[in-house]
Design a protein around this motif. Structure first.
Motif, short mmCIF file in Angstrom:
data_model
loop_
_atom_site.label_atom_id
_atom_site.label_comp_id
_atom_site.label_asym_id
_atom_site.label_seq_id
_atom_site.Cartn_x
_atom_site.Cartn_y
_atom_site.Cartn_z
N ALA A 182 47.76 54.92 40.78
CA ALA A 182 47.21 53.50 40.55
C ALA A 182 46.75 53.21 39.23
O ALA A 182 46.54 52.08 38.17
N GLY A 183 46.09 54.33 38.81
CA GLY A 183 44.72 54.74 37.80
C GLY A 183 46.17 54.45 36.23
O GLY A 183 45.35 54.30 35.39
N GLN A 184 47.75 54.74 36.32
CA GLN A 184 49.01 54.18 35.57
C GLN A 184 48.79 52.61 35.75
O GLN A 184 49.27 52.29 34.47
N GLU A 216 37.06 42.94 49.71
CA GLU A 216 38.17 41.98 50.31
C GLU A 216 39.18 41.66 50.68
O GLU A 216 39.80 42.89 51.30
N HIS A 217 39.02 40.72 49.76
CA HIS A 217 40.61 40.24 49.01
C HIS A 217 41.17 41.26 48.51
O HIS A 217 42.72 40.91 48.96
N ILE A 218 41.07 41.69 47.92
CA ILE A 218 41.91 42.55 46.62
C ILE A 218 42.87 43.89 48.29
O ILE A 218 43.53 44.54 48.30
N VAL A 219 41.39 44.04 48.86
CA VAL A 219 41.75 45.17 49.44
C VAL A 219 43.15 44.65 50.51
O VAL A 219 44.45 45.31 51.03
N ALA A 220 42.95 43.37 51.12
CA ALA A 220 44.21 42.79 51.80
C ALA A 220 45.47 43.17 51.26
O ALA A 220 46.06 42.60 52.10
N VAL A 221 45.11 42.50 50.08
CA VAL A 221 46.95 42.49 49.10
C VAL A 221 46.95 43.38 49.69
O VAL A 221 48.37 44.54 49.86
N PHE A 222 46.22 45.09 48.65
CA PHE A 222 46.96 46.48 48.90
C PHE A 222 47.43 46.80 50.54
O PHE A 222 48.70 47.15 50.76
N PHE A 258 52.78 48.76 43.29
CA PHE A 258 51.72 49.09 42.52
C PHE A 258 51.94 47.59 41.36
O PHE A 258 51.09 46.64 41.03
N ASP A 259 53.19 47.75 40.49
CA ASP A 259 53.99 46.56 40.13
C ASP A 259 53.80 45.10 40.68
O ASP A 259 53.39 43.80 40.48
N ALA A 260 54.00 45.00 42.16
CA ALA A 260 54.33 43.86 43.17
C ALA A 260 52.24 43.46 43.41
O ALA A 260 52.13 42.62 42.99
N ALA A 261 51.44 44.77 43.29
CA ALA A 261 49.76 44.49 42.61
C ALA A 261 49.78 43.66 42.28
O ALA A 261 48.84 42.90 42.16
N ALA A 262 49.98 44.32 40.58
CA ALA A 262 49.45 43.54 39.82
C ALA A 262 49.75 42.32 39.59
O ALA A 262 48.78 41.39 39.01
N LEU A 263 50.75 41.69 39.96
CA LEU A 263 51.44 40.27 39.93
C LEU A 263 50.56 40.00 40.45
O LEU A 263 50.77 38.26 40.26
#
Length: 570
Positions: A182-184, A216-222, A258-263
């Motif tokens: 995640a840190g990368q 919480e909306h970021i947690v929901a994405v993960f 993480f690529d999908a999360a970044a988008l």
């Protein structure tokens, strides 16, 4: 019986157990200012480690090599002197639920011109054995669950009792390396490319998340992506779980995650993203642990937990598991990562012969201080601990070297930089001289009986492996050890401990009324602890070095003085 455990891979080390007692463990990074995570590439290091303790390879009755990558077996390319060798070892993980103590026999261990047989146990076996055998549960013969979560495996739950051990289940399909990965992708350690990983990123990221807030909306994405790509019944998730033997494919899937999360999170601050990901994994760990315990509720006995593997260094997750109330007690050894794998290899052989018996051990079982001449530009005079406390009380940091080095990655008073915690600038100063980021915390070392007054919970924590909150009334008194989120990575030490750092804290408390000091590791950036006072002198960023009763001081002194509460060079 005398057993020698050897970890050849990163965090390389040699350990000897004799009749149930740990004689020593020498980690390569703590020798000769070696780099962090140093491997053993030449078996002459094993010969040298034994010789330092008056032993010859012929004095060892059983050699054990820690297992490593491989489904069936692992291989190690090493030297013995100038001779190239290929040694075979056990795999990373046991091949079936009851096979954790199944070993692989080998020959060809060439030490000082002689060939010795050896055995090798799976890598996770060493984690389980070292965690349980050093635990308080082993001392009283109680069973325990054991959680092992390393960088390249899912969190694995075992149950240990003196008569045996068995694998219960994987808690969920996320490798431990996901945290550092995640840190990368987000924050100050973000980088292009997917090759390799920095073993130090996870700890730095745990500090960095204090700059952010959980959303919480970021947690929901993960959570949604976790179900879609790892845990659910989608084609993508099934393919991921079906290819777990392929480490490269597994890590690639983590990067895809993480690529999908970044988008989806491109507008969010990176510190909030990483704080939210941390909490996502913490909740997942706690929830799945509760479900697993329910599934195995028929197992009798106390609900104790040992935590091992690299993820055992995450103090916030350890604290979250302890706070659930699921367990009667939680134990994390001071070497949950691979720095304890040589001890674990030796413990595995001990357990195979005797069952899960307790190991007699001390955290101060690392290398002895090397003797060396005082370098030019330094003077040396005897110095009592009361006199040293006076230096610290005047806001001058000290490199403190005492006795044998501590085991594991935390400086625990044997190879420490100590300083008063009363100046808000001290944390920044210590981070600056150690070339660390401004958000990195500095830990407190505190007398155990006073810790509950200053920290919550403030329970005994001798190895800095749980999270504690600094009580509000103390935050302005000791600002240098208060992290950005109000927490502290506390180390406690008993007032009756025989270690010199306990006596120093008592003397400092007499002078100031404050029972704690800043404590950070004494080392070159990116390297292990100083092996001797001369190495600390050559580093030269702190003017006072105390080494087993002798104070080394720069001459002429370039000293630190407090001016209006600010540290300046004069």
């Amino acid at each position: 019986m005398r057993i020698c455990g050897i970890n050849l891979t990163h965090d390389g080390a040699v350990a000897v157990i004799e009749d149930g007692r740990l004689v020593f463990c020498l980690e390569q990074e703590k020798r000769d200012n070696n780099r962090r995570y140093e491997t053993i590439d030449n078996l002459d290091a094993v010969v040298a480690a034994l010789a330092e303790h008056g032993l010859d390879a012929r004095d060892i009755e059983q050699f054990v090599i820690d297992g490593w990558d491989g489904e069936v077996e692992s291989q190690f390319e090493v030297l013995s002197g100038k001779t190239s060798l290929t040694l075979k070892g056990a795999p990373y993980v046991e091949r079936h639920a009851e096979g954790i103590l199944t070993s692989l026999g080998g020959s060809g261990l060439l030490l000082d011109g002689r060939v010795f047989p050896y055995r090798s146990y799976p890598h996770v076996t060493g984690h389980v054995a070292s965690a349980y055998c050093t635990s308080p549960f082993a001392k009283v013969g109680q069973p325990a669950f054991c959680l092992v979560w390393d960088g390249c495996i899912f969190p694995r739950l075992y149950h240990v009792e003196q008569g045996g051990v068995r694998f219960l289940e994987c808690l969920f399909p996320v490798i431990g390396q996901a945290y550092a990965a995640a840190g990368q992708h987000f924050g100050p350690y973000r980088r292009a490319g997917r090759d390799g990983w920095d073993l130090g990123v996870a700890g730095k990221m745990m500090a960095y998340i204090a700059l952010g807030s959980v959303q919480e909306h970021i947690v929901a994405v993960f959570d949604e992506l976790y179900q879609e790509q790892f845990a659910g019944e989608t084609e993508l998730a099934r393919h991921y779980r079906a290819n777990l033997g392929d480490a490269e494919a597994t890590l690639a899937a983590v990067h895809d995650f993480f690529d999908a999360a970044a988008l989806r999170l491109e507008a969010e601050p990176p510190e909030d993203i990483l704080a939210s990901f941390h909490l996502f994994l913490e909740r997942l760990l706690v929830d799945e642990m509760a479900i697993a315990l329910q599934r195995h509720s028929q197992i009798p006995g106390p609900r104790n937990l040992c935590i091992a593997g690299g993820c055992g260094l995450n103090i916030k997750w350890n604290s979250a598991l302890r706070a659930t109330g699921l367990f009667d007690d939680v134990w994390v050894p001071p070497f949950p990562n691979d720095s304890g794998s040589a001890i674990g290899a030796a413990c595995s052989a001990m357990v195979a012969q005797q069952g899960f018996v307790p190991l007699e051990w001390s955290v101060y079982s690392g290398p002895v201080l090397q003797s060396d001449d005082c370098p030019p530009g330094w003077g040396a005079t005897p110095c009592s601990l009361a006199e040293l406390a006076t230096i610290l009380a005047s806001n001058r940091p000290v490199v403190f070297l005492a006795g044998r080095a501590e085991l594991g990655p935390r400086a625990l008073g044997g190879r420490s930089i100590l300083a008063a915690a009363t100046s808000p600038e001290m944390k920044d100063y210590l981070n600056d001289i150690k070339l660390r980021e401004h958000f990195r915390p500095v830990a407190p070392i505190c007398l155990e009986d006073r810790a509950p007054d200053i920290f919550s919970p403030g329970t005994p924590d001798p190895y800095m492996l749980f999270d504690h909150h600094t009580r509000l009334e103390w935050r302005d008194k000791i600002p240098a050890v208060v992290h950005l989120d109000g927490t502290a990575r506390l180390q406690t030490i008993s007032r009756v401990s025989q270690h010199k750092v306990a006596e120093l804290l008592i003397e400092y408390e007499k002078l100031t009324g404050i029972p704690l000091l800043c404590n950070t590791s004494a080392n070159h950036h990116g390297r292990g602890f100083f092996p001797d006072a001369a190495a600390a002198c050559r580093w030269g960023r702190i003017d006072h070095i105390w080494c087993d009763g002798l104070l080394l001081t720069k001459t002429p002194a370039t000293e630190l003085s407090p001016v209006d509460g600010v540290l300046t060079l004069v």
